[in-house]
Design a protein around this motif. Structure first.
Motif, short mmCIF file in Angstrom:
data_model
loop_
_atom_site.label_atom_id
_atom_site.label_comp_id
_atom_site.label_asym_id
_atom_site.label_seq_id
_atom_site.Cartn_x
_atom_site.Cartn_y
_atom_site.Cartn_z
N VAL A 82 90.63 69.84 67.92
CA VAL A 82 91.37 68.67 67.48
C VAL A 82 91.32 67.63 68.61
O VAL A 82 91.69 67.92 69.75
N PHE A 104 86.49 68.27 65.29
CA PHE A 104 85.05 68.44 65.52
C PHE A 104 84.81 69.91 65.86
O PHE A 104 85.77 70.70 65.90
N GLU A 130 89.47 68.37 80.10
CA GLU A 130 90.55 68.18 79.12
C GLU A 130 91.38 69.45 79.08
O GLU A 130 90.92 70.48 78.55
N GLU A 132 93.83 71.96 77.61
CA GLU A 132 94.27 72.23 76.23
C GLU A 132 94.75 73.67 76.12
O GLU A 132 94.47 74.50 76.98
N ASP A 161 88.33 71.62 77.56
CA ASP A 161 87.35 71.04 76.62
C ASP A 161 86.43 70.08 77.39
O ASP A 161 86.46 68.87 77.21
N LYS A 178 80.18 67.47 73.34
CA LYS A 178 81.17 68.54 73.49
C LYS A 178 80.53 69.93 73.47
O LYS A 178 81.25 70.94 73.39
N GLY A 248 93.81 69.80 71.58
CA GLY A 248 93.85 68.44 72.11
C GLY A 248 94.44 68.38 73.50
O GLY A 248 95.02 69.35 73.99
MG MG Z 1 89.65 67.95 73.55
#
Ligand code: MG
Length: 286
Positions: A82, A104, A130, A132, A161, A178, A248
């Motif tokens: 997310v 994604f 990132e 998460e 991420d 990613k 996220g």
């Molecule tokens: Mg992310």
């Protein structure tokens, strides 16, 4: 319960982190080996509790220096991600606040375990972090109601991420940026949901780059919380045991800084969240 998947020079195994921090492990060719996490999750029921008992009773105490962490689930059936799920991060990225979870995909080749190098590819020097947390599905379901969603969760784990921003943002679809090999750090453990607040609410989530705090958020600020994410994704597809959903990241990523802060070879990035431990990786050039 905290489970880890590890490898040694010649085998892989399943470990349990005991209350005193000791790791009790059984290799896949040991007597009593309970099975890999993914197959345990597919068997369902109280199989994780029984595996923990087996590991406590028959596992060897492992020295962390003798093992390498693999992702807790090295090859999930799905890895869904997310994006833009914290308001402050969507704003720093200059993106609209999404009205639906912005999803994604990642693939298993992008995963890397705790303590293993995150690989900076030749193609880009825009490697970003990132912080998460990941949801690991325990019970299959389609069209899961938000009110029942947490019954489908086996546990949670930390995730970084890692993103190659120039590749991610040169097209509208983020999948390539990613999915560079060994950029998505996952682990060190799967922590069963009974050890955490429902939906991981109210927990502090941080990233530290070379010891300096670069992200410091709260899971209370998720735009789409764990039940809503599961409800929206399972409206489309069957979620299966072992599927991983990353939820996220809060503000503070490198691309939003002036000048941008990219990770480079030799850097250490550490993601932490209360209850889930620490996920530490060094950056290494391809
Ligand atoms: Mg992310």
């Amino acid at each position: 319960m905290r489970f880890l998947t590890y490898r040694t020079v010649d085998t892989t195994g399943l470990g349990l982190v005991a209350a005193n921090g000791e790791i009790h492990g059984l290799a896949s060719d040991d007597d009593y080996f309970p099975g890999e996490l993914l197959s345990l999750l597919h068997r369902g029921g109280d199989v994780l509790t029984r595996a923990a008992t087996t590991l406590e009773r028959h596992g060897k105490v492992l020295d962390e220096a003798d093992i390498a962490y693999l992702p807790p689930i090295p090859s999930p059936g799905k890895i869904l991600c997310v994006g833009l799920n914290y308001r402050d991060h969507a704003e720093e990225a200059g993106m609209a606040i999404p009205s639906h979870a912005n999803v994604f995909a990642r693939f298993a080749t992008s995963l890397v375990g705790a303590g293993q190098p995150i690989i900076l590819p030749h193609d880009s020097d825009h490697l970003d972090y990132e912080a998460e947390f990941a949801i690991v599905i325990g019970r299959a379901g389609r069209r899961i109601e938000a009110a029942a969603a947490l019954d489908h969760v086996a546990g949670y784990a930390l995730f970084n991420d890692g993103s190659l921003r120039d590749v991610q943002l040169r097209t509208s679809q983020w999948v390539l940026g990613k999915n560079f090999d060994a950029t998505g750090a996952f682990g060190p453990w799967l922590v069963t949901s009974d050890e955490l607040p429902p939906g991981c609410r109210g927990l502090r989530l941080t990233a530290r780059l070379n010891g300096a705090t670069v992200q410091d958020g709260s899971t209370d600020d998720l735009l789409f919380d764990v039940p809503t994410i599961i409800q929206q994704i399972s409206a489309v597809m069957t979620l299966e045991p072992g599927d991983v959903i990353i939820t996220g990241t809060p503000a503070g990523v490198g691309m939003a800084r002036r000048p941008p802060l990219w990770m480079k070879a030799g850097d250490t990035i550490e993601i932490a969240m209360e209850g889930l431990g620490r996920l530490r990786n060094e950056i290494e050039e391809e």
